[in-house]
Design a protein around this motif. Structure first.
Motif, mmCIF file in Angstrom:
data_model
loop_
_atom_site.group_PDB
_atom_site.id
_atom_site.type_symbol
_atom_site.label_atom_id
_atom_site.label_comp_id
_atom_site.label_asym_id
_atom_site.label_seq_id
_atom_site.Cartn_x
_atom_site.Cartn_y
_atom_site.Cartn_z
ATOM 1 N N PRO A 277 -3.019 18.458 -40.234
ATOM 2 C CA PRO A 277 -3.787 19.498 -40.653
ATOM 3 C C PRO A 277 -3.223 20.438 -41.621
ATOM 4 C CG PRO A 277 -3.631 19.108 -38.129
ATOM 5 C CD PRO A 277 -2.763 18.341 -38.997
ATOM 6 N N ALA A 278 -2.207 20.870 -41.832
ATOM 7 C CA ALA A 278 -1.405 21.794 -42.897
ATOM 8 C C ALA A 278 -1.680 20.942 -44.244
ATOM 9 C CB ALA A 278 -0.023 21.861 -42.513
ATOM 10 N N GLU A 279 -1.545 19.745 -44.311
ATOM 11 C CA GLU A 279 -1.789 19.123 -45.464
ATOM 12 C C GLU A 279 -3.111 19.016 -46.006
ATOM 13 O OE1 GLU A 279 2.111 18.197 -44.113
ATOM 14 O OE2 GLU A 279 0.029 17.655 -43.227
ATOM 15 N N ALA A 280 -3.925 18.949 -45.029
ATOM 16 C CA ALA A 280 -5.365 19.074 -45.284
ATOM 17 C C ALA A 280 -5.877 20.340 -45.738
ATOM 18 C CB ALA A 280 -6.313 18.595 -44.178
ATOM 19 N N GLU A 281 -5.315 21.485 -45.381
ATOM 20 C CA GLU A 281 -5.804 22.783 -45.230
ATOM 21 C C GLU A 281 -5.212 23.016 -47.018
ATOM 22 O OE1 GLU A 281 -5.065 27.251 -44.100
ATOM 23 O OE2 GLU A 281 -4.471 25.565 -42.750
ATOM 24 N N LYS A 282 -4.017 22.741 -47.420
ATOM 25 C CA LYS A 282 -3.526 23.009 -48.593
ATOM 26 C C LYS A 282 -3.873 22.084 -49.804
ATOM 27 C CE LYS A 282 0.635 22.922 -46.969
ATOM 28 N NZ LYS A 282 2.369 22.991 -46.960
ATOM 29 N N GLY A 283 -4.428 21.049 -49.264
ATOM 30 C CA GLY A 283 -4.826 19.860 -50.287
ATOM 31 C C GLY A 283 -3.541 19.343 -50.874
ATOM 32 N N THR A 284 -2.767 18.731 -50.132
ATOM 33 C CA THR A 284 -1.419 17.928 -50.467
ATOM 34 C C THR A 284 -1.205 16.820 -49.403
ATOM 35 O OG1 THR A 284 -0.045 19.319 -48.914
ATOM 36 C CG2 THR A 284 -0.527 20.289 -50.992
ATOM 37 N N VAL A 285 0.032 16.115 -49.917
ATOM 38 C CA VAL A 285 0.286 15.098 -48.796
ATOM 39 C C VAL A 285 1.749 15.027 -49.113
ATOM 40 C CG1 VAL A 285 -0.060 13.443 -50.966
ATOM 41 C CG2 VAL A 285 0.243 12.587 -48.507
ATOM 42 N N VAL A 286 2.340 14.675 -47.894
ATOM 43 C CA VAL A 286 4.002 14.573 -47.882
ATOM 44 C C VAL A 286 4.243 13.104 -47.957
ATOM 45 C CG1 VAL A 286 5.854 15.020 -46.550
ATOM 46 C CG2 VAL A 286 4.385 16.705 -46.595
ATOM 47 N N LEU A 287 4.943 12.757 -48.811
ATOM 48 C CA LEU A 287 5.491 11.379 -49.243
ATOM 49 C C LEU A 287 6.955 11.118 -48.763
ATOM 50 C CD1 LEU A 287 4.107 11.285 -52.828
ATOM 51 C CD2 LEU A 287 2.873 10.250 -50.853
ATOM 52 N N TYR A 288 7.255 10.101 -48.139
ATOM 53 C CA TYR A 288 8.580 9.777 -47.825
ATOM 54 C C TYR A 288 8.861 8.182 -48.200
ATOM 55 C CZ TYR A 288 12.258 8.676 -44.127
ATOM 56 O OH TYR A 288 13.162 8.358 -43.819
ATOM 57 N N SER A 289 10.148 8.198 -48.552
ATOM 58 C CA SER A 289 10.769 6.905 -49.137
ATOM 59 C C SER A 289 11.463 6.436 -47.629
ATOM 60 C CB SER A 289 11.521 6.874 -50.236
ATOM 61 O OG SER A 289 12.115 5.722 -50.553
ATOM 62 N N THR A 290 10.904 5.146 -47.166
ATOM 63 C CA THR A 290 11.741 4.593 -46.112
ATOM 64 C C THR A 290 13.228 3.961 -46.665
ATOM 65 O OG1 THR A 290 10.484 2.469 -46.529
ATOM 66 C CG2 THR A 290 9.263 4.203 -44.954
ATOM 67 N N GLU B 68 14.194 9.880 -49.323
ATOM 68 C CA GLU B 68 13.753 11.164 -49.870
ATOM 69 C C GLU B 68 12.156 11.403 -49.261
ATOM 70 O OE1 GLU B 68 12.387 12.241 -54.487
ATOM 71 O OE2 GLU B 68 12.952 10.077 -53.944
ATOM 72 N N ARG B 69 12.090 12.660 -49.312
ATOM 73 C CA ARG B 69 10.677 13.488 -48.923
ATOM 74 C C ARG B 69 10.324 14.608 -49.804
ATOM 75 N NH1 ARG B 69 8.318 14.126 -43.612
ATOM 76 N NH2 ARG B 69 10.278 13.174 -42.899
ATOM 77 N N VAL B 70 8.900 14.206 -50.313
ATOM 78 C CA VAL B 70 8.360 15.477 -51.209
ATOM 79 C C VAL B 70 7.029 15.522 -50.897
ATOM 80 C CG1 VAL B 70 7.764 13.585 -52.752
ATOM 81 C CG2 VAL B 70 7.917 15.596 -53.724
ATOM 82 N N GLU B 71 6.619 17.036 -51.182
ATOM 83 C CA GLU B 71 5.267 17.277 -50.892
ATOM 84 C C GLU B 71 4.661 17.596 -52.156
ATOM 85 O OE1 GLU B 71 2.512 20.392 -48.380
ATOM 86 O OE2 GLU B 71 4.698 20.607 -48.345
ATOM 87 N N ALA B 72 3.580 16.748 -52.462
ATOM 88 C CA ALA B 72 2.781 16.898 -53.757
ATOM 89 C C ALA B 72 1.228 17.304 -53.596
ATOM 90 C CB ALA B 72 3.024 15.703 -54.363
ATOM 91 N N PRO B 73 0.793 17.737 -54.358
ATOM 92 C CA PRO B 73 -0.766 18.339 -54.584
ATOM 93 C C PRO B 73 -1.523 16.954 -54.531
ATOM 94 C CG PRO B 73 0.205 19.578 -56.002
ATOM 95 C CD PRO B 73 1.386 18.711 -55.694
ATOM 96 N N LEU B 74 -2.626 16.653 -54.020
ATOM 97 C CA LEU B 74 -3.100 15.383 -54.089
ATOM 98 C C LEU B 74 -3.777 14.920 -55.348
ATOM 99 C CD1 LEU B 74 -4.834 13.319 -52.342
ATOM 100 C CD2 LEU B 74 -6.811 14.741 -52.278
ATOM 101 N N ALA B 75 -3.849 15.901 -56.392
ATOM 102 C CA ALA B 75 -4.091 15.226 -57.821
ATOM 103 C C ALA B 75 -2.619 14.637 -58.299
ATOM 104 C CB ALA B 75 -4.396 16.332 -58.642
ATOM 105 N N GLU B 76 -1.865 15.128 -57.841
ATOM 106 C CA GLU B 76 -0.488 14.349 -58.244
ATOM 107 C C GLU B 76 0.285 13.491 -57.494
ATOM 108 O OE1 GLU B 76 2.324 17.763 -59.195
ATOM 109 O OE2 GLU B 76 0.515 18.880 -60.494
#
Length: 435
Positions: free
Chosen positions: A401-414, A418-426
């Motif tokens: 819900p938080a990512e949907a509200e901000k228009g972001t996604v949290v990416l995680y390297s298995t 490494e974990r990074v939150e990025a805007p959907l466009a990026e």
């Protein structure tokens, strides 16, 4: 209950095997293209009369899959190799510029007893030159074979055995007086040398009722192998007055002058090759550290295309046996089946209420050139992560819900954590960076 296993000699390939196969096929295609070969394809089914009379009695009476069409009553066959179909192709496309250089990667079928490295359905990877009678064409085929095997991951531990059918004919037929069915049986006995050894070959020759001097001569000839220059000198000293032997040695000498990988080549008088259509230089590639038979084979077949066209058309080529190379590579540890999926990113939906946003995330990542899987079974976040872990997917994209509200996604390297939150466009760019 219906059978759940394929017929003997046929196989299913799960994703981890197919991913390896496709990777190796792409490498082979790269080698073929670098040498200037272009792809063709032919039907898997041919008229029986197209194949008949091209391979020899054993193949045509026992090994070719043939059948009668119940509607027309005409006989057909599954292709036994890719060379005879090439000959038919050349005959039906007379306007091709020559030399015509083609590669063909396709399935073939042989009705033989399945065993290690030998299947009833398997992939052949062929490269052929049509229209050049000259030694440079044969030299290119040898160089291409070495480069292809190296490209597949084997820098060392293999060699290319070379012989010439004219050497065999000049010595076995003209010097030793062998002919007809006896000659065929002698060739078959010599061809078994690696399986039954020298004494086994001697036993088979003696059972044919050959004179002792002929048996001794054949056995001694099978021991002729080594660096091409040395072996050719020995053959010339023994049989240099024979016209066919002189012709073969002259041709092979020019071939060896051009071959870039002479350290990989062994001139081996015991190399026969079973197919009837070979007319000149023949070759086989074998591994030193695994007993699996030849992993590539071929040679010159100047008379085959003429059986369709009525004119003499020179041709030479090689067939690389990907199945045996994969079997050997897995045994030797050159290959691993550790890649189970092409998927690069798994979108983990943390709450069902944001699935539409997760769907949008997956679409944007795909637009960015990534291979993306989104959960379609409405599993829990834990279950989704477990699926991604078992498949070895390297990046997780968490959407809540938080990512949907901000228009972001949290990416995680298995792999790195490494974990990074990025805007959907990026997001696609960010995922590509951490892959």
């Amino acid at each position: 209950m219906a059978a759940v296993r394929p017929p003997r000699g046929f196989r299913d390939f799960p994703p981890e095997v197919m991913i390896l196969r496709k990777r190796l096929i792409a490498r082979l295609e790269g080698v073929f293209r670098r040498y200037g070969y272009d792809p063709i394809d032919t039907p898997v089914v041919e008229y029986w009369e197209t194949l008949a009379g091209k391979y020899g009695e054993e193949a045509e009476s026992r090994l070719i899959w043939r059948f009668t069409d119940p509607w027309s009553g005409r006989e057909y066959a599954l292709r036994y190799d890719l060379t005879v179909p090439l000959a038919r192709f050349i005959a039906s496309h007379r306007g091709l510029q020559r030399p015509f250089k083609r590669y063909h990667i396709g399935l073939v079928w042989r009705h033989e007893e399945p065993q290690r490295g030998r299947y009833r359905e398997f992939l052949q990877c062929d490269a052929d030159i049509v229209g050049s009678p000259y030694p440079e064409a044969d030299a290119e085929v040898i160089d291409l074979t070495v480069d292809a095997i190296r490209e597949l991951g084997f820098e060392e531990g293999f060699r290319v055995r070379v012989n010439d059918r004219r050497l065999l004919a000049g010595v076995f037929e003209e010097e030793l007086g062998l002919s007809g069915e006896t000659l065929v049986k002698v060739y078959r006995a010599v061809d078994k040398l690696d399986k039954i050894g020298v004494e086994g070959v001697r036993g088979e020759l003696e059972r044919l009722g050959l004179p002792g001097r002929v048996v001794d001569a054949v056995v001694e000839l099978t021991k002729l192998r080594g660096p091409p220059g040395e072996v050719m000198a020995q053959i010339e000293a023994r049989y240099g007055s024979n016209p066919k032997v002189r012709e073969a040695l002259s041709h092979l000498g020019e071939v060896m002058d051009l071959v870039s990988h002479r350290d990989k080549v062994v001139l081996d008088f015991s190399l026969v090759r079973g197919l009837d259509y070979y007319t000149g230089p023949i070759l086989e590639a074998v591994f030193d550290d695994v007993r699996i038979g030849s992993v590539a084979g071929g040679g010159r077949y100047d008379g085959l295309i003429g059986m369709f066209t009525g004119e003499s058309v020179p041709a030479t080529g090689v067939s690389i046996g990907l199945e045996r190379i994969i079997d050997a590579g897995l045994e030797l540890g050159v290959y691993k089946l550790d890649v189970k999926t092409y998927t690069q990113v798994f979108v983990v939906t943390l709450d069902r209420s944001v699935f539409k946003y997760a769907w949008r995330v997956a679409r944007e990542l795909r637009r960015g050139g990534l291979n993306v899987r989104v959960d379609l079974s409405r599993g829990s976040p834990r279950r989704q992560r477990e699926k991604a872990r078992k498949a070895g997917i390297p990046v997780l994209a968490f959407v809540g819900p938080a990512e949907a509200e901000k228009g972001t996604v949290v990416l995680y390297s298995t792999r790195t954590g490494e974990r990074v939150e990025a805007p959907l466009a990026e997001a696609a760019r960010a995922a590509s960076r951490i892959l």
